[in-house]
Motif scaffolding. Structure first.
Motif, mmCIF file in Angstrom:
data_model
loop_
_atom_site.group_PDB
_atom_site.id
_atom_site.type_symbol
_atom_site.label_atom_id
_atom_site.label_comp_id
_atom_site.label_asym_id
_atom_site.label_seq_id
_atom_site.Cartn_x
_atom_site.Cartn_y
_atom_site.Cartn_z
ATOM 1 N N MET A 402 0.840 -1.209 0.000
ATOM 2 C CA MET A 402 0.000 0.000 0.000
ATOM 3 C C MET A 402 0.871 1.254 0.000
ATOM 4 O O MET A 402 0.589 2.230 -0.692
ATOM 5 C CB MET A 402 -0.926 -0.009 1.221
ATOM 6 N N GLN A 403 1.944 1.225 0.761
ATOM 7 C CA GLN A 403 2.843 2.375 0.823
ATOM 8 C C GLN A 403 3.478 2.642 -0.538
ATOM 9 O O GLN A 403 3.545 3.790 -0.992
ATOM 10 C CB GLN A 403 3.922 2.131 1.873
ATOM 11 N N ARG A 404 3.952 1.593 -1.198
ATOM 12 C CA ARG A 404 4.586 1.756 -2.515
ATOM 13 C C ARG A 404 3.599 2.297 -3.540
ATOM 14 O O ARG A 404 3.988 3.011 -4.477
ATOM 15 C CB ARG A 404 5.143 0.418 -2.997
ATOM 16 N N ALA A 405 2.341 1.965 -3.363
ATOM 17 C CA ALA A 405 1.322 2.446 -4.299
ATOM 18 C C ALA A 405 0.813 3.840 -3.921
ATOM 19 O O ALA A 405 -0.082 4.364 -4.593
ATOM 20 C CB ALA A 405 0.154 1.457 -4.334
ATOM 21 N N GLY A 406 1.385 4.424 -2.881
ATOM 22 C CA GLY A 406 0.950 5.755 -2.452
ATOM 23 C C GLY A 406 -0.372 5.753 -1.736
ATOM 24 O O GLY A 406 -1.085 6.768 -1.719
ATOM 25 N N LYS A 407 -0.730 4.631 -1.123
ATOM 26 C CA LYS A 407 -2.014 4.502 -0.433
ATOM 27 C C LYS A 407 -1.803 4.522 1.087
ATOM 28 O O LYS A 407 -0.707 4.269 1.577
ATOM 29 C CB LYS A 407 -2.698 3.179 -0.810
ATOM 30 N N PRO A 408 -2.863 4.800 1.851
ATOM 31 C CA PRO A 408 -2.755 4.753 3.317
ATOM 32 C C PRO A 408 -2.460 3.341 3.807
ATOM 33 O O PRO A 408 -2.748 2.348 3.120
ATOM 34 C CB PRO A 408 -4.136 5.220 3.791
ATOM 35 N N ALA A 409 -1.913 3.259 4.983
ATOM 36 C CA ALA A 409 -1.645 1.959 5.589
ATOM 37 C C ALA A 409 -2.949 1.226 5.887
ATOM 38 O O ALA A 409 -3.988 1.855 6.088
ATOM 39 C CB ALA A 409 -0.846 2.136 6.879
ATOM 40 N N PRO A 410 -2.920 -0.105 5.910
ATOM 41 C CA PRO A 410 -4.139 -0.864 6.256
ATOM 42 C C PRO A 410 -4.634 -0.500 7.647
ATOM 43 O O PRO A 410 -3.855 -0.173 8.542
ATOM 44 C CB PRO A 410 -3.670 -2.321 6.211
ATOM 45 N N GLU A 411 -5.939 -0.558 7.825
ATOM 46 C CA GLU A 411 -6.564 -0.339 9.120
ATOM 47 C C GLU A 411 -7.275 -1.618 9.530
ATOM 48 O O GLU A 411 -7.674 -2.416 8.676
ATOM 49 C CB GLU A 411 -7.565 0.813 9.056
ATOM 50 N N PHE A 412 -7.445 -1.801 10.843
ATOM 51 C CA PHE A 412 -8.085 -3.004 11.342
ATOM 52 C C PHE A 412 -9.170 -2.639 12.345
ATOM 53 O O PHE A 412 -8.965 -1.827 13.235
ATOM 54 C CB PHE A 412 -7.060 -3.929 11.998
ATOM 55 N N ARG A 413 -10.315 -3.254 12.174
ATOM 56 C CA ARG A 413 -11.432 -3.103 13.106
ATOM 57 C C ARG A 413 -11.697 -4.477 13.700
ATOM 58 O O ARG A 413 -11.995 -5.432 12.983
ATOM 59 C CB ARG A 413 -12.662 -2.565 12.377
ATOM 60 N N VAL A 414 -11.571 -4.576 15.030
ATOM 61 C CA VAL A 414 -11.607 -5.877 15.697
ATOM 62 C C VAL A 414 -12.712 -5.902 16.744
ATOM 63 O O VAL A 414 -12.831 -4.977 17.557
ATOM 64 C CB VAL A 414 -10.248 -6.176 16.370
#
Length: 533
Positions: A402-414
């Motif tokens: 995601m970082q290499r693609a210029g996107k935000p880091a993954p988020e997690f909802r638990v």
């Protein structure tokens, strides 16, 4: 009293004053603070609250204050309640949570403060002894205590041991339900990697050692792990152990496009895990924008979401989901919105893994140990690469892609019964918030976010509809945890831009825009017959 005791007491008192100040400002209790009057002694409902805090991430109960105005209760017997709380922790809760009790001077009277610590994961659930584990276990949701379902209790109890559901034999199954070529490839790889265990060994024994089959009365039947990894069509035996995919035209379920279409794509994927992973990646590609990058090496197509990130998210979901009988009727769900991709699997985090560690610490705690080990050796159909490494590095690879693609880091909802990974097209500012208690929500980048965009998104959401919007609707539409959504709503109410339709504890409480709210001009839509607090 020693000087150190005096310092600790002052620090605790200051903390209590700050808690009450926040309660009065918000006008309601929170996920981490509960108030009990205790005028007539120890309230039985405090047992449920202590259970809820112990099963979550801890919390504080203040005895001796009114639950509406948070003012001292006249006639409150602090010592009596202190002793009753101490006795209740020891005799009425199982297992006993760690509770720090103190009697403090507050606004001219004495109150009792009980700080309940979270139980270790291997001791959960904490329950009211008289009701038993399945009838007396609670969790904190918003400002209330809610009884855990039978499934939620089973999830907490499974954390105490290594579940063996993936080793169970498939009823009425035989080796004919396994894909022959996939089995041959697995055996060849096993012989090459571990010749001491598999070279020269007949296939029946080798497959048993690999947990692909289970021998019972000299009849080999595939295990659940073997069926999921190597089966021709696992859904013949477990119809719901598949993946569903929907593409939504807006940012929340229920929105429709100009033509009234709710789903621009709606699919159900079946087959073994390798096929499910490939089908999921293809579906995201099919419903994403595509750009072409031309370089000296030629043309390369780039999609909204990196294939690696989608593949790792789906692999984790299928490998670590709950396969207990409680969850065999629940699919892994993919929801592609206009601004994000969500992948949700049944089963909370297993073992001692905490949500804040995801993507930051290489942890490999496998609920399905046999399946995870098997997927190290099983090959993907198109590439021949292993399905996974099983080293706890999948989330890190997802984040890097995601970082290499210029996107935000993954988020997690638990939650206690599910894990959702969220991949976004662009950063989504959120309201600064304390860690939620009943539902944990993190961005693995750890970045601080501003609230302006969220406030405008809430205004837009309320302006779009004709009916009042519930807190749950705000959570779903803005992709917020329950705690973050409630904090945002309280801020908007305090600023006069949003109006609640019912008192804080009412199950009918919803929200509408106030007249003249910033960014929108809407009529007053508070339903008739309902008074504001």
């Amino acid at each position: 009293m020693t000087m150190s005791d005096y310092v600790i007491s002052i620090m605790t008192m200051r903390g209590t004053r700050q808690l009450v100040k926040e309660l009065r400002a918000s006008g309601s209790e929170s996920t981490e603070v509960e108030v009990k009057s205790g005028l007539h002694g120890f309230p039985k409902s405090a047992l449920e609250t202590m259970s809820a805090f112990a099963n979550g991430t801890g919390g504080t109960i203040l005895f001796g204050l009114t639950d509406k105005t948070f003012r001292p209760v006249k006639g409150f017997d602090a010592q009596r309640v202190h002793d009753a709380v101490s006795n209740a922790v020891r005799s009425k809760l199982t297992p006993h949570p760690s509770v720090e009790l103190s009697v403090e001077e507050f606004e001219g009277v004495r109150v009792v403060r009980a700080d309940v610590e979270e139980l270790p994961y291997f001791d959960k659930p904490c329950f009211v002894a008289a009701k038993g584990a399945y009838g007396g276990s609670y969790i904190r949701i918003g400002e209330g205590d809610h009884k855990l379902s039978e499934y939620e209790v089973s999830q907490l109890r499974d954390n105490r041991i290594q579940p063996g559901y993936d080793r169970e034999p498939v009823e009425n199954g035989n080796q004919d339900i396994l894909h022959t070529q996939a089995v041959d490839n697995l055996l060849a790889k096993a012989r090459a990697r571990t010749p001491a265990a598999f070279s020269g060994v007949e296939p029946r024994i080798a497959l048993k050692r690999l947990n692909v089959t289970h021998d019972s009365a000299r009849r080999a039947r595939p295990t659940l792990a073997g069926l999921l990894a190597l089966g021709v069509y696992p859904q013949e035996f477990y119809p719901q152990l598949n993946v569903t995919f929907v593409a939504v035209p807006g940012t929340s379920l229920g929105e429709v496009d100009a033509g009234g279409v709710a789903f621009t794509d709606n699919q159900s994927f079946n087959g073994p895990i390798p096929s499910l992973i490939n089908a999921s990646v293809d579906a995201v590609r099919r419903n994403s924008n595509r750009a072409a990058i031309i370089s000296a090496e030629g043309r390369r197509d780039v999609y909204d979401y990196p294939d690696v990130a989608v593949r790792e998210a789906m692999t984790n979901a299928l490998m670590h989901r709950d396969y207990s009988p409680y969850a065999r009727g629940i699919q892994v769900q993919m929801e592609l919105y206009s601004d994000r991709l969500e992948i949700r699997n049944p089963g909370g985090l297993y073992g001692g893994v905490r949500v804040e560690e995801l993507g930051r610490v290489f942890t490999s705690s496998s609920r399905n140990a046999a399946l995870a080990k098997l997927l190290e050796e099983v090959e993907m159909p198109r590439t021949g690469a292993s399905v996974c490494e099983n080293r706890g590095s999948g989330i890190a690879r997802m984040a890097y892609a995601m970082q290499r693609a210029g996107k935000p880091a993954p988020e997690f909802r638990v939650t206690p019964t599910s894990v959702t990974v969220i991949l976004r097209l662009a950063p989504a500012p959120s309201v600064p918030d304390a860690p939620p208690r009943s539902e944990e929500y993190v961005d693995v980048s750890g970045a601080t976010k501003a609230s302006d965009s969220r406030e405008q998104q809430l205004i837009d959401l309320l302006a779009r509809g004709r009916d009042p919007v519930t807190s749950q609707r705000v959570q779903d539409a803005l992709c917020l945890s329950q705690s973050a959504a409630n904090r945002l709503l309280r801020q908007m109410i305090d600023s006069g831009r949003v109006l609640p339709t019912a008192p804080p504890r009412s199950h009918r409480r919803a929200y509408v825009l106030a007249k003249g709210a910033v960014g929108a001009a809407v009529p007053d839509r508070v339903p008739s017959g309902r008074s504001l607090p």
